[in-house]
Design an enzyme around this catalytic site. Structure first.
Site: not given
Ligand code: SF4
Length: 351
Positions: A139, A196, A203, A246, A253
């Site tokens: 980074d 997903c 957010c 955050c 997830c």
């Molecule tokens: S990053 Fe995680 S929360 Fe976002 S769409 Fe992919 S699986 Fe779902």
């Protein structure tokens, strides 16, 4: 000095990396054209806000040999950072008087930890095969860390734009060694977000404007860390008690049920930063801030932005005379920028 062929050397480097404590290690070639295209589209939409460093290096970011001439391989490493015993982030969000600090920033600055390990790995390689050219990064330069790690098989870039590993979730740091050693590239990781969209929906500021597209100007991480000026009023309520970064998109997830706890003591929280009252932090003097954040990533935002962020969070708690008095007490000593956030907080609490 050992004589190893490309395949054997690639395997040995992975073994040495794991012995040094890296959670995972892979090898990428230099073809980052797709990632470069994505970056240029993101920049053209101004989603990088005031992070001018994202645009200023041009193609060096996705053409590694422009950054480090003679590079032909990239070693990519992962280091998990989630300590085992922490007050959970989701409980902190339900206790607005407490500070919610991004999990990666609770302990020692990762740059130093990873850089030291990467240097040890280069020394080990030198000891085994003789001198070679390399540069280590974490980074710290125009390097497309996530795209490289994805190509090295360490995980896929999720819709929230973080890297996800199917056995370890996404709470980890990345680092790289650019080298002129010919190594065997790994296979790119496959994508497993499927249908997903949890991170996009949850957010707090709707900063994930489309899959893989984070508008940094709306992102609480950007607003509390990268942004050096005012936090736009429209995002202050949504910030809640998030005073440094955050973690919401990672928290929701589903892959993070596979989070691997860190083995690094350096990443354990300092000064109970995983479970501390906002008021305690707001009352730190500048000298205390500098002393208590020594060697921590938090220090990079400086005392004024720290106070700014906490003032906003205090404006989001249940009103009390104690908090209003603490806010008022800083009105004389703070900079104009912090004062305007304190005034906003007081107005919210007296509303
Ligand atoms: S990053 Fe995680 S929360 Fe976002 S769409 Fe992919 S699986 Fe779902």
């Amino acid at each position: 000095m050992t004589q190893l062929n490309v395949k054997q050397l690639s395997q040995k480097i992975k073994e040495w990396g794991r012995t040094l404590g890296f959670s995972d290690i892979g090898i990428s070639d230099l073809d980052l054209a797709e990632a470069g295209e994505h970056l240029n589209q993101w920049l053209s939409k101004q989603y990088h806000g005031e992070m001018d460093y994202m645009s200023k290096h041009g193609s060096k970011r996705y053409q590694p040999a422009e950054l480090v001439p003679k590079t032909i391989s990239i070693i990519s490493v992962r280091l998990d950072y989630m300590p085992a015993q922490l007050k959970p982030y989701n409980s902190l969000l339900k206790e607005p008087q407490k500070a919610a600090i991004s999990r990666y920033a609770l302990g020692r600055d990762y740059h130093k930890v990873i850089r030291n390990k990467l240097k040890k790995l280069t020394q080990k390689i030198t000891a085994e095969i003789g001198s070679f050219n390399c540069r280590v990064f974490t980074d710290s330069a125009p390097v497309m860390e996530k795209a490289i790690a994805e190509k090295a098989g360490l995980g896929w870039i999720g819709k929230h734009s973080n890297l996800i590993n199917s056995k370890a979730g996404s709470y980890f740091f990345l680092g790289e060694i650019y080298t002129d050693l010919p190594l065997e590239a790994d296979r790119k990781a496959t994508f497993h977000c499927g249908s997903c969209t949890q991170c996009i929906q949850d957010c707090p500021t709707q900063a994930i404007v489309a899959p893989f597209q984070v508008d940094a100007r709306k992102c609480i991480s950007y607003l509390t860390i990268e942004n050096k000026g005012e936090i736009p009023v429209e995002f202050r309520k949504a910030m809640g008690n998030r005073i440094y970064g955050c973690d919401d998109c990672q928290m929701v997830c589903p892959w993070n049920k596979f989070t691997q706890n860190t083995q690094e003591h350096d990443f354990h929280p300092r000064y109970r930063l995983d479970d501390v009252e906002l008021l305690t932090l707001f009352n730190w003097s500048e000298a205390e801030f500098l002393q208590k954040t020594e060697g921590s990533p938090i220090r990079r935002i400086g005392y004024q932005c720290w106070q700014r962020n906490i003032a906003v969070a205090l404006g989001n708690v249940k009103p009390s005379q104690k908090i209003i008095s603490a806010l008022k007490s800083k009105l004389t000593s703070s900079t104009e920028m912090v004062k305007s956030h304190i005034r906003w907080a007081i107005e919210e609490l007296m509303d």
